[in-house]
Motif scaffolding. Sequence first.
Motif: not given
Lengths: 457, 843
Positions: A110-125, A134-140, A144-145, A150-152
């Motif tokens: 889950d964590r890796e999926v999140y990191l990759v997806e958020s990275f991709r989203a970041g690249l896309e701005g 981030t909210d989805e992961v934190l809800a689950k 999670d550090r 990332r949120r911070c």
Amino acid sequence: MIKRVLLGLFALGVIGTVAALCGVWWWQQGQDQEWTTRSPAALEEFEKGLDNVDKIYVVDASRHLERALELDPDFVAAKLFLARILPGDWDQSRRLREELASVSLEGLNDREVYLVESFRAGLEGDTERVVRLTDEVLAKHPEDRWAMTRRCDLAWADEDWDTADACYSHLLKLHPNFVAAQNRLGYIAMARGRFDQSEERFKTYRYIAPDQANPHDSLGQLLAVRGRYDEAEASFEEAIRVKDDFCAAYLHLAQVHVDMGRPGEAGKALDRLSEHGACQWAHANGQVCATRAWIAWTKGDVEGAWRIFDDGCLKRRRGADLLAHRVALSLGHGDVAAAIEEKLVEHTASSREKKPATARFYEGVLAHLAGVRALKDGDLEAARASFAEADEAMAYWGPERAGLKLFNLKHLQVTTAALGLTEETQAVEERIREINPALLDWQLTDVGDDGVLAAGG
Amino acid sequence: MRSSLGPTPFLMAFGLVALGLAGLSIADMFVPRPYDGVVLEVSAEPKVMVDEVFPGSGADRAGIRRGDEILGIGRQALRGPAHAARVLNRFRVGDEVPYLVKSRIDGALHDRWVRVGLRQVGDGAYLYACTLGFSFFFLGAFVLVRQPTQRTSRAFFVLCCLFLLFLVCRMRPPSYSGVDSVVLGLGTFAFLLLPPAFLHFYVLFPRPVWEGLGAFGERLAVSWQRLRWAIFLLPLALWLALRSVAEETAGWIAGVPTGSWWLLALYMGAGLAALATTSRRLAEIRERRGVFLVLVGSVLGLAPFLIATLLFAEHRHSPTFFFLGIMPLILVPVTFTYAIVRFQLLDIRVILQRSLLYTVTTALITGLYAGGIATFNALFRGTALASSGYFPFVLALAIVLLFEPLRRGIQKPIDAFFFAGRSKLQEAMMEMGEALTAQTDLQPVVEELVGRIPEILGLRFAALYLRRGSVVVRVAGPEELPDELEVAPALERHLERRSGLTRLDKLGALALRSPAVARSLECLSSAGVEVLGDLATPRRAIGWVVLSGKEGQIPLDREEGVLLQGLLRQAALALETSLLLEERTQQAELEREMEIAAAIQAQLLPDALEVAAGWDVAAVCRPAQIVGGDFYAQLPAPDSSARALVYGDVSGKSVSGALMMMAAHEALHALALTESRAGRLFQLANQRVHSIGRRRFVALGYFCPCEKPGKLRYVVAGQPPPLLRTPDGEVVELELARHRIPIGALPDGEYEELELDVPPGSLVLGYSDGVTDTRAPDGEFFGFERLHEVVRSVPLGAGPRELNEHLLAALDEFAGGAAQYDDVTLVALSRDAASPPSQGVSR
């Protein structure tokens, strides 16, 4: 016969139970695996790389992460963190980004999926998507550090100090020894002018990770802003002792020497920096030459400072440098000064939407430049108003900005004094005294007693 | 048993748990875990604030001071004391550990290097608090053990347990360990229960405050019952409320909100006021003195504690605060102890061991002398006197000479102070013992025993039972007690083994084994008897003394038991003497009466015997005791010229035998007035004697030389066969009838009269079985053969008298002075040699 059947069933039951337990254990192991790789050696290198990321040892971190990728070319997390720390315009970084954009998420946790997806989203701005992920992961996984960081970081990037402060503070409650949060909180406190709190953060950071160069450097920056130059010098030297290719510490050390009125020592610090090939980036982005220009300017060598900028330093500074603007005005290069102002206006405009706090800072810088121009024109009232406006717009965020805000405040003091505004001058002086008493004795070498920016060298 | 003790076993269990927790708390401080010497401010959690630093500890050497905040240990930013404990425990004793400390003085963060050592048990203040806590506990436990059924002692025990937990746990210098949190939490809990427990005890002690207040008191009692739980729960509720609103350490004292301390002060004030009210109404001066002492001790002990805590809380780290605040608390247990020892408070009597006081006194004097010697040496150091060889000798001599007088001089007032009650008791017992031994009459001894013992020992009653065979009979004591009790052998043996004094509740096992013991114990217990004393001398069992418990249900202590045992031994001797005298008097009276009876009996025997012309007769009756059962008599014969002779032997001896003899004698005489034929006479006599009953019977012999010359008519009913010694010296037994059972043995009997020709010069001897049953010293019977031999050896020509004398002499010689158990009767007849001859025996 029945007895044998029963015994057989019992044996089968035992074997089945053991097998089920083994399966659960194996599954649990798989679930608990923090990073997905088939190579233990790669994982080891990756963890060393992460450790260096935390320490902001970029060179070491990239070395370990590259090694991890050599050992396991499909190690997605290694690609991800390497892509995050490498300068965006490097080929390797570009290539990694492309790979990450198309990498399969199958088999990742889950964590890796999140990191990759958020990275991709970041690249896309697509910041909104990053926030949503981030909210989805934190809800689950509320604690999670990485997601919380990332949120911070998002709040930090937006210079939303209140949110970032609360977020990092919460992160620290969960992971009190997460030094990156301590560092960020130190800077946030600094940005808000809470220097004692900032010092506590940096000292706590230094206490937890005395073997890292960064906490010494961060603390040194704060101490330099506070005018505690001897302590700042010691702190930068400690950072260099811990890691002699920690380039920023050399630059900061040079600046402290400048502030202490020791331009020779400052030059030596830059010379030490130049000895390290790892610090070529500091040359590349013009920080070294700009510092040398400051050294020249503090010695009253305005011509020398101009030569440095004119020799390509201003270009490396992407056409915008506060000192370059000043010396250009002093020496009558009004077009250059105007170009710098235009550049800053562009920066301001481009930042306004995504980074309003940065845009606000640029507005402050522009106001300061306007003040300097007014000083040059002898319009002290306009200069005072501009410096006051700049003061309003600027924050003490980071050593450069904090230094600039103080530098602007010094101009406000000088201007109000020249205007004979005693009460206002005293109020400004009091503010300076609270933050950096040494600055009161500091002289603007190119400003006369009448408050007018001197022309020529 | 369970119902009488009520909740006491549970309280004891609670006390043991409290004691165990306090002990474990202290033991935990000895666990070798790394410790930096920091005492934490408990109310500052989750901050790790330094409340105190042990001097010389690693933290002290590293410059950590009170008020500092520890932010990191071992390169770890801290989340709280528990986290700090975990981090610190990773190090070993002796390690240098990096600390991050925020200074109270400059507010700056400093890196400190602390060398961790072993935890110290605590400073003097904590050791004192522990000593105080355990003093409270053991005093409370002592009171509860001595008075387990009293509500007051239960409340006192609970109060003491809470003081123990408060002083040991709440006052414990906290560090980082999790145990500290638990222990301190426990201490806080004890603190919250302390005020209501205090109030509860002082409201009840020494008796409920509402007693004697009339209607107001009744309302007060009802109100107390209603509000009791609210009063108990209020401190807890207040604490919870204050805890939820109080911010961090503001308004906290030693980890407890100031409001809770004020509530404690309020409760304690109310409790002391209740005690003051009660003490004024106490009637007994001894009790009033004791309670007043406790009141003074409680006020002086608690007031400084509360004042120092509430008004000078900020100085609580200073020695002055400690001295003024905590030190006087010791007055509470001390005054309680003193009041118990001196005034028997809570109805507890404490007998101090003299040996203990002697040891203490001796130690004090030794210390005094040691101090004296040191002073002497200091004074005379360097002088010629000190360098003299005689100096130590003279000094030692002085010590030897002065030691004992001084010890005695100090011991005397101590004894008078502590053992005044005991001395009085001993004196009273001695006086009573002397009074008992001076008495010879039974009644004064009984009165002294039953009257004085309760008076001296403070018992409700005493009673005396005297032994009568297998029972004891009450001769003095309350009517509620049983009149008579069975003496079970098992109980008798037990009393012998227990030196005569035993508590009834110790006889449970014996009662289970012996129903007789169980019956006796039940009777006594139900009447309120608690102690049973056996009265016995080495010679005889006298009886029992039964004693109630003391007023106020105080059991007899050991020393009282010992004194009582001695007194009972003296009483047993006195009672034995009295009883012996009484019995001797009765014996003398009886003997005198027996002598009279013997004289009367002797008068019944005829002085001179005459049966018929030509016959000589002699009879003798010698009773074995004063009075006997044998007799002989003369009765009318069918032939008016002659008289019959009967001799009898009554079954039974002594008085009963004599009475029976009288009855038989009179019956024979009465019947003989109307019936002179022997057979018929015996038949009637049989009916008469049998009618008396009691399975008594009379052996009779009958001789009558009547009707025909030379003929002797005779009847034998149960007597041995008479003997005939012919003139040529032959001895033959007379023929006996087929039926010859003693009269009275059966309802009906027939007796045959036989007739014997008695040749001239012959002797006829009738005798009772006392003759043949005469015993030699070795137990041998005289027997028939020896009788025949003696009769045969009587010189020829001897008359009846000579025969009797000869035979008695032989019997005496044979008996050899041995005591005999049967009367001897001899009846001898002889026919004159000139009398006409006769022929054989006819019916």
